[in-house]
Scaffold this motif. Structure first.
Motif, PDB file in Angstrom:
ATOM      1  N   ILE A  20     -17.486  20.318  -0.144  1.00  0.00           N
ATOM      2  CA  ILE A  20     -16.729  21.206   0.738  1.00  0.00           C
ATOM      3  C   ILE A  20     -15.291  20.718   0.866  1.00  0.00           C
ATOM      4  O   ILE A  20     -14.339  21.512   0.827  1.00  0.00           O
ATOM      5  CB  ILE A  20     -17.400  21.305   2.118  1.00  0.00           C
ATOM      6  CG1 ILE A  20     -18.796  21.910   1.993  1.00  0.00           C
ATOM      7  CG2 ILE A  20     -16.550  22.144   3.074  1.00  0.00           C
ATOM      8  CD1 ILE A  20     -19.638  21.760   3.251  1.00  0.00           C
ATOM      9  N   LEU A  23     -13.322  21.699  -2.154  1.00  0.00           N
ATOM     10  CA  LEU A  23     -13.018  23.130  -2.153  1.00  0.00           C
ATOM     11  C   LEU A  23     -11.866  23.443  -1.209  1.00  0.00           C
ATOM     12  O   LEU A  23     -10.936  24.183  -1.565  1.00  0.00           O
ATOM     13  CB  LEU A  23     -14.259  23.921  -1.746  1.00  0.00           C
ATOM     14  CG  LEU A  23     -14.066  25.429  -1.583  1.00  0.00           C
ATOM     15  CD1 LEU A  23     -13.667  26.080  -2.896  1.00  0.00           C
ATOM     16  CD2 LEU A  23     -15.334  26.072  -1.013  1.00  0.00           C
ATOM     17  N   THR A  27      -7.983  24.678  -2.435  1.00  0.00           N
ATOM     18  CA  THR A  27      -7.461  25.990  -2.045  1.00  0.00           C
ATOM     19  C   THR A  27      -6.348  25.893  -1.013  1.00  0.00           C
ATOM     20  O   THR A  27      -6.014  26.874  -0.355  1.00  0.00           O
ATOM     21  CB  THR A  27      -8.594  26.896  -1.517  1.00  0.00           C
ATOM     22  OG1 THR A  27      -9.338  26.208  -0.496  1.00  0.00           O
ATOM     23  CG2 THR A  27      -9.546  27.275  -2.641  1.00  0.00           C
ATOM     24  N   GLU A  51     -16.217  16.231  -8.785  1.00  0.00           N
ATOM     25  CA  GLU A  51     -16.467  17.660  -8.675  1.00  0.00           C
ATOM     26  C   GLU A  51     -15.256  18.502  -9.061  1.00  0.00           C
ATOM     27  O   GLU A  51     -15.396  19.638  -9.512  1.00  0.00           O
ATOM     28  CB  GLU A  51     -16.881  18.003  -7.229  1.00  0.00           C
ATOM     29  CG  GLU A  51     -18.177  17.353  -6.775  1.00  0.00           C
ATOM     30  CD  GLU A  51     -19.384  17.846  -7.527  1.00  0.00           C
ATOM     31  OE1 GLU A  51     -19.373  19.011  -7.988  1.00  0.00           O
ATOM     32  OE2 GLU A  51     -20.354  17.075  -7.678  1.00  0.00           O
ATOM     33  N   TRP A  52     -14.054  17.937  -8.893  1.00  0.00           N
ATOM     34  CA  TRP A  52     -12.814  18.687  -9.164  1.00  0.00           C
ATOM     35  C   TRP A  52     -11.930  17.848 -10.089  1.00  0.00           C
ATOM     36  O   TRP A  52     -10.832  17.439  -9.732  1.00  0.00           O
ATOM     37  CB  TRP A  52     -12.090  18.995  -7.849  1.00  0.00           C
ATOM     38  CG  TRP A  52     -12.951  19.733  -6.877  1.00  0.00           C
ATOM     39  CD1 TRP A  52     -13.829  19.200  -5.988  1.00  0.00           C
ATOM     40  CD2 TRP A  52     -13.044  21.151  -6.721  1.00  0.00           C
ATOM     41  NE1 TRP A  52     -14.460  20.201  -5.286  1.00  0.00           N
ATOM     42  CE2 TRP A  52     -14.002  21.401  -5.710  1.00  0.00           C
ATOM     43  CE3 TRP A  52     -12.408  22.232  -7.339  1.00  0.00           C
ATOM     44  CZ2 TRP A  52     -14.334  22.691  -5.313  1.00  0.00           C
ATOM     45  CZ3 TRP A  52     -12.744  23.517  -6.935  1.00  0.00           C
ATOM     46  CH2 TRP A  52     -13.693  23.736  -5.926  1.00  0.00           C
ATOM     47  N   PHE A 132     -22.583  26.212   2.763  1.00  0.00           N
ATOM     48  CA  PHE A 132     -22.168  26.167   1.371  1.00  0.00           C
ATOM     49  C   PHE A 132     -23.336  25.693   0.509  1.00  0.00           C
ATOM     50  O   PHE A 132     -24.328  25.176   1.016  1.00  0.00           O
ATOM     51  CB  PHE A 132     -20.964  25.232   1.205  1.00  0.00           C
ATOM     52  CG  PHE A 132     -19.717  25.735   1.862  1.00  0.00           C
ATOM     53  CD1 PHE A 132     -18.800  26.498   1.168  1.00  0.00           C
ATOM     54  CD2 PHE A 132     -19.453  25.434   3.197  1.00  0.00           C
ATOM     55  CE1 PHE A 132     -17.635  26.958   1.774  1.00  0.00           C
ATOM     56  CE2 PHE A 132     -18.300  25.899   3.813  1.00  0.00           C
ATOM     57  CZ  PHE A 132     -17.394  26.670   3.102  1.00  0.00           C
ATOM     58  N   VAL A 136     -20.981  22.695  -4.822  1.00  0.00           N
ATOM     59  CA  VAL A 136     -20.006  23.574  -4.165  1.00  0.00           C
ATOM     60  C   VAL A 136     -18.971  24.097  -5.155  1.00  0.00           C
ATOM     61  O   VAL A 136     -18.560  25.256  -5.082  1.00  0.00           O
ATOM     62  CB  VAL A 136     -19.314  22.819  -3.007  1.00  0.00           C
ATOM     63  CG1 VAL A 136     -18.252  23.703  -2.359  1.00  0.00           C
ATOM     64  CG2 VAL A 136     -20.346  22.380  -1.971  1.00  0.00           C
ATOM     65  N   ALA A 137     -18.554  23.263  -6.096  1.00  0.00           N
ATOM     66  CA  ALA A 137     -17.502  23.671  -7.034  1.00  0.00           C
ATOM     67  C   ALA A 137     -17.917  24.854  -7.898  1.00  0.00           C
ATOM     68  O   ALA A 137     -17.069  25.623  -8.348  1.00  0.00           O
ATOM     69  CB  ALA A 137     -17.117  22.489  -7.924  1.00  0.00           C
ATOM     70  N   SER A 162     -13.148  32.886   3.515  1.00  0.00           N
ATOM     71  CA  SER A 162     -14.030  32.843   2.348  1.00  0.00           C
ATOM     72  C   SER A 162     -13.346  33.434   1.120  1.00  0.00           C
ATOM     73  O   SER A 162     -13.533  32.955  -0.003  1.00  0.00           O
ATOM     74  CB  SER A 162     -15.331  33.592   2.631  1.00  0.00           C
ATOM     75  OG  SER A 162     -16.042  32.982   3.692  1.00  0.00           O
ATOM     76  N   TRP A 165     -11.165  30.931  -0.294  1.00  0.00           N
ATOM     77  CA  TRP A 165     -11.951  29.914  -0.997  1.00  0.00           C
ATOM     78  C   TRP A 165     -12.590  30.463  -2.269  1.00  0.00           C
ATOM     79  O   TRP A 165     -13.276  29.719  -2.975  1.00  0.00           O
ATOM     80  CB  TRP A 165     -13.057  29.383  -0.079  1.00  0.00           C
ATOM     81  CG  TRP A 165     -12.558  28.769   1.194  1.00  0.00           C
ATOM     82  CD1 TRP A 165     -11.395  28.099   1.381  1.00  0.00           C
ATOM     83  CD2 TRP A 165     -13.229  28.778   2.456  1.00  0.00           C
ATOM     84  NE1 TRP A 165     -11.281  27.687   2.694  1.00  0.00           N
ATOM     85  CE2 TRP A 165     -12.398  28.089   3.382  1.00  0.00           C
ATOM     86  CE3 TRP A 165     -14.445  29.286   2.920  1.00  0.00           C
ATOM     87  CZ2 TRP A 165     -12.755  27.903   4.711  1.00  0.00           C
ATOM     88  CZ3 TRP A 165     -14.804  29.114   4.250  1.00  0.00           C
ATOM     89  CH2 TRP A 165     -13.964  28.424   5.127  1.00  0.00           C
ATOM     90  N   GLN A 166     -12.383  31.763  -2.531  1.00  0.00           N
ATOM     91  CA  GLN A 166     -12.981  32.433  -3.690  1.00  0.00           C
ATOM     92  C   GLN A 166     -14.509  32.337  -3.650  1.00  0.00           C
ATOM     93  O   GLN A 166     -15.180  32.115  -4.657  1.00  0.00           O
ATOM     94  CB  GLN A 166     -12.423  31.865  -4.999  1.00  0.00           C
ATOM     95  CG  GLN A 166     -10.922  32.074  -5.141  1.00  0.00           C
ATOM     96  CD  GLN A 166     -10.370  31.521  -6.440  1.00  0.00           C
ATOM     97  OE1 GLN A 166     -10.977  30.692  -7.104  1.00  0.00           O
ATOM     98  NE2 GLN A 166      -9.197  32.006  -6.825  1.00  0.00           N
ATOM     99  N   ARG A 167     -15.025  32.528  -2.449  1.00  0.00           N
ATOM    100  CA  ARG A 167     -16.465  32.538  -2.228  1.00  0.00           C
ATOM    101  C   ARG A 167     -16.853  33.869  -1.581  1.00  0.00           C
ATOM    102  O   ARG A 167     -16.118  34.393  -0.751  1.00  0.00           O
ATOM    103  CB  ARG A 167     -16.902  31.375  -1.320  1.00  0.00           C
ATOM    104  CG  ARG A 167     -16.636  30.001  -1.900  1.00  0.00           C
ATOM    105  CD  ARG A 167     -17.375  29.787  -3.207  1.00  0.00           C
ATOM    106  NE  ARG A 167     -17.200  28.465  -3.786  1.00  0.00           N
ATOM    107  CZ  ARG A 167     -16.257  28.160  -4.651  1.00  0.00           C
ATOM    108  NH1 ARG A 167     -15.347  29.050  -5.020  1.00  0.00           N
ATOM    109  NH2 ARG A 167     -16.198  26.944  -5.175  1.00  0.00           N
TER     110      ARG A 167
END
Length: 280
Positions: A20, A23, A27, A51-52, A132, A136-137, A162, A165-167
């Motif tokens: 999280i 993310l 963003t 993760e990123w 989430f 998450v990624a 959201s 966050w592109q979710r």
């Protein structure tokens, strides 16, 4: 508030907390991750980098601390991501509300009733679940869970964030296990029972669900990613709330007792590499 939270505090730097945090930082938010001790805090950046890996800017917007009072009082969002224990979560949320009195407070619980946790916060109208998904990624979903006291403005703000966050948000009313855990955990527990009964090997069960039902990941590999101890805690809670169909399988209890918790320990239903990058 803007169309994204300028500062986010994540309490708990485990697998989900770091996901999280990454993310939020990726963003555009400045992120503080609160961990219990310096050793745990020191692992946060590496987990986020894993993760990123292609986002150096995200790491630049990330800081860690062992002191919750380091949370800026002007924080827009505080997300609790500690262990799946109702009392611990309630205590953390109560403390977070004191140090960030104007923030939206959220819990990443995957099963515990939002209404129950809302009793611990000073402004339940600004409290909700932001559930989430692991990893998450790669997950495109966030489950927004509301209690009877969550204000509609809080929900609309979470839906707007959201998008940043592109979710894709789905809004769910408070109920044990919500929508996703209630279905997903049941599938995972049945897959564990199938291994226990010798129906098939974990890899074959997972492959059947990925290729046959187009699941992005099989239920047993997902259990390894989530953590078998987390799965057990959720199953025990849901079993108490919803009945024996959520009773934890014997094999799950045995693996947890043996310390075989999945990716974080290197062994669960799969063996994981030292970098915890791929199961085999």
């Amino acid at each position: 508030m803007t169309n994204h939270p300028r500062h986010v505090t994540i309490i708990g730097g485990g697998t989900m907390g770091c996901g999280i945090a990454g993310l939020m930082a990726a963003t555009g938010s400045t992120v503080t991750v609160v961990e219990v001790d310096q050793a745990a805090a020191g692992r946060v950046a590496e987990r986020v980098r894993r993760e990123w890996p292609d986002d150096a800017d995200a790491l630049a917007r990330l800081e860690t601390t062992t002191n919750l009072s380091r949370t800026p009082p002007e924080a827009d969002l505080v997300i609790e991501a500690v262990a799946e224990d109702a009392k611990l979560k309630a205590d953390v949320l109560a403390a977070a509300g004191r140090v960030a009195p104007h923030a939206i407070l959220a819990t990443n619980t995957s099963s515990i009733a939002i209404g129950r946790l809302a009793q611990a916060v000073h402004a339940p109208d600004r409290f909700l679940g932001l559930h989430f998904f692991n990893p998450v990624a790669k997950s495109a979903l966030v489950e927004i869970v509301t209690s009877e006291r969550t204000a509609s403005r809080t929900v609309e703000l979470a839906k707007s964030w959201s998008q940043r966050w592109q979710r894709h948000p789905v809004v769910v009313r408070d109920s044990p296990g919500f929508a996703t855990s209630r279905l997903g955990v049941l599938l995972g527990l049945e897959a564990i029972r199938m291994v226990e009964e010798g129906v098939a090997e974990p890899h074959d069960i997972d492959t059947a669900m990925v290729l046959g039902y187009r699941h992005p990941i099989g239920p047993l590999r997902l259990t390894d990613l989530v953590g078998l101890d987390i799965r057990l805690a959720i199953a025990e809670y849901l079993s108490g709330e919803l009945g024996d169909r959520f009773a934890p399988p014997r094999l799950l209890r045995e693996k947890v007792a043996a310390g075989l918790l999945g990716r974080k320990t290197g062994q669960g239903f799969y063996t994981w590499t030292s970098r915890a990058a791929n199961g085999r």
